[in-house]
Design an enzyme around this catalytic site. Structure first.
Site, short mmCIF file in Angstrom:
data_model
loop_
_atom_site.label_atom_id
_atom_site.label_comp_id
_atom_site.label_asym_id
_atom_site.label_seq_id
_atom_site.Cartn_x
_atom_site.Cartn_y
_atom_site.Cartn_z
N HIS A 158 41.62 61.82 57.19
CA HIS A 158 41.76 62.44 55.77
C HIS A 158 41.09 63.54 55.80
CE1 HIS A 158 43.75 58.42 53.99
NE2 HIS A 158 43.17 58.34 54.99
N HIS B 46 44.16 58.12 61.96
CA HIS B 46 44.33 59.57 61.15
C HIS B 46 43.20 59.81 60.21
CE1 HIS B 46 45.63 55.98 58.64
NE2 HIS B 46 45.13 56.58 57.72
P1 5GP Z 1 44.67 54.70 55.09
O1 5GP Z 1 44.91 54.04 53.93
O2 5GP Z 1 45.33 53.95 56.36
O3 5GP Z 1 43.34 55.43 55.39
O4 5GP Z 1 45.41 56.14 54.72
C1 5GP Z 1 46.94 56.02 54.98
C2 5GP Z 1 47.38 57.30 54.09
O5 5GP Z 1 48.66 57.65 54.33
C3 5GP Z 1 47.48 57.05 52.73
O6 5GP Z 1 46.57 58.21 51.91
C4 5GP Z 1 48.86 57.31 52.08
O7 5GP Z 1 48.94 57.93 50.90
C5 5GP Z 1 49.48 58.06 53.19
N1 5GP Z 1 50.76 57.86 53.30
C6 5GP Z 1 51.64 56.56 53.36
N2 5GP Z 1 52.86 56.74 53.72
C7 5GP Z 1 52.97 58.17 53.70
C8 5GP Z 1 54.33 58.67 53.90
O8 5GP Z 1 55.42 58.18 53.99
N3 5GP Z 1 54.00 60.25 53.87
C9 5GP Z 1 52.83 60.69 53.80
N4 5GP Z 1 52.79 62.11 53.83
N5 5GP Z 1 51.96 60.11 53.61
C10 5GP Z 1 51.90 58.87 53.37
#
Ligand code: 5GP
Length: 184
Positions: free
Chosen positions: A172, A170
Site C-alpha cells: 500500500h 501487495h
Molecule cells: P489488505 O487488506 O489485504 O492489506 O489490502 C487489500 C486491499 O485491496 C484493500 O485496501 C482493498 O480496499 C483493496 N481492494 C480489494 N478489492 C479491490 C478491487 O477490486 N479493486 C481495487 N482497486 N482494490 C481492491
C-alpha cells in the site's frame, strides 16, 4: 456604560430564550447542548469503528482460510484487465493501481504481476529478493508520480493478525495527508 451593559444582558437573555424556543419547537430537549451533541457523535463514531474493526478482522480470518489454495484472487482479474482499475504505473513485472477503498488522498496498491507463491510477505523466499526490491522501487516511482515524495508510507499487511484481506502480495502506498503513529 451601564446602559450598554443592560442592553447586552437583555440581548443575551433574548437569544437564550429564542434558542430554547427553537429547540423545543423542533422537539429537541432544551437541555441539549453542543457538548451533548459532540458526546453523542463520539459514541456513535466509536460504535461504528468497533463494528468496522470486527468486520475487518472477520474478513481477514475468512480470507486467510483460502490463502494457500492457489486460487486466483481479485488482483489476478485486475492484472488480466478482466475488471477495471485505475492504473498509476506498470512495467513488465509490477502493476500499480488505485485502491478501491482509499485510506488517504493517495492510496495505491503495487503488486507483482506473477505471484510465484508470494501470497503474503511471510511466504517470501530467497528467490523473491529481486521482485521484492523491484516492488519497493516501484512504490517510490508511484510516490513521485503522485507528488508525495516529501512524505509517504508503504504498508504491507502480512497474515490475518495484520488484517490482510487479499492473498496476493501487495504494497500500500499512502500519502497526501499527515500520517499518524502508531498505526491501528
Ligand atoms: P489488505 O487488506 O489485504 O492489506 O489490502 C487489500 C486491499 O485491496 C484493500 O485496501 C482493498 O480496499 C483493496 N481492494 C480489494 N478489492 C479491490 C478491487 O477490486 N479493486 C481495487 N482497486 N482494490 C481492491
Amino acid at each position: 456604560m451601564a446602559a450598554s451593559n443592560s442592553l447586552s444582558l437583555l440581548r443575551n437573555f433574548a437569544s437564550v430564550t429564542a434558542l430554547a424556543t427553537i429547540k423545543s419547537s423542533r422537539g429537541i430537549p432544551t437541555n441539549f447542548t453542543p457538548q451533548t451533541q459532540t458526546r453523542g457523535f463520539h459514541f456513535r463514531r466509536t460504535l461504528f469503528r468497533m463494528s468496522a474493526i470486527n468486520n475487518e478482522e472477520a474478513a481477514a480470518q475468512a480470507a486467510a482460510a483460502d490463502a494457500d489454495s492457489g486460487a486466483p484472487t481479485i488482483f489476478d482479474k485486475i492484472i488480466a484487465k478482466e475488471i477495471p482499475s485505475t492504473i498509476v504505473y506498470e512495467d513488465e513485472k509490477v502493476l500499480a493501481f488505485r485502491d478501491i477503498s482509499p485510506q488517504a488522498p493517495v492510496h495505491v496498491l503495487v503488486i507483482p504481476k506473477f505471484r510465484d507463491g508470494l501470497t503474503q510477505l511471510g511466504k517470501a523466499e530467497a528467490r523473491h529478493e529481486e521482485i521484492l526490491g523491484h516492488l519497493l522501487y516501484a512504490a517510490k516511482i508511484v510516490a513521485e508520480k503522485e507528488g508525495i515524495l516529501d512524505g509517504f508510507r508503504v504498508v504491507i499487511n502480512s497474515g490475518p493478525t495484520a488484517c490482510q484481506s487479499v492473498y496476493h502480495l501487495h504494497l500500500h502506498v499512502l500519502g497526501g495527508r499527515q500520517m499518524k503513529w502508531p498505526p491501528g
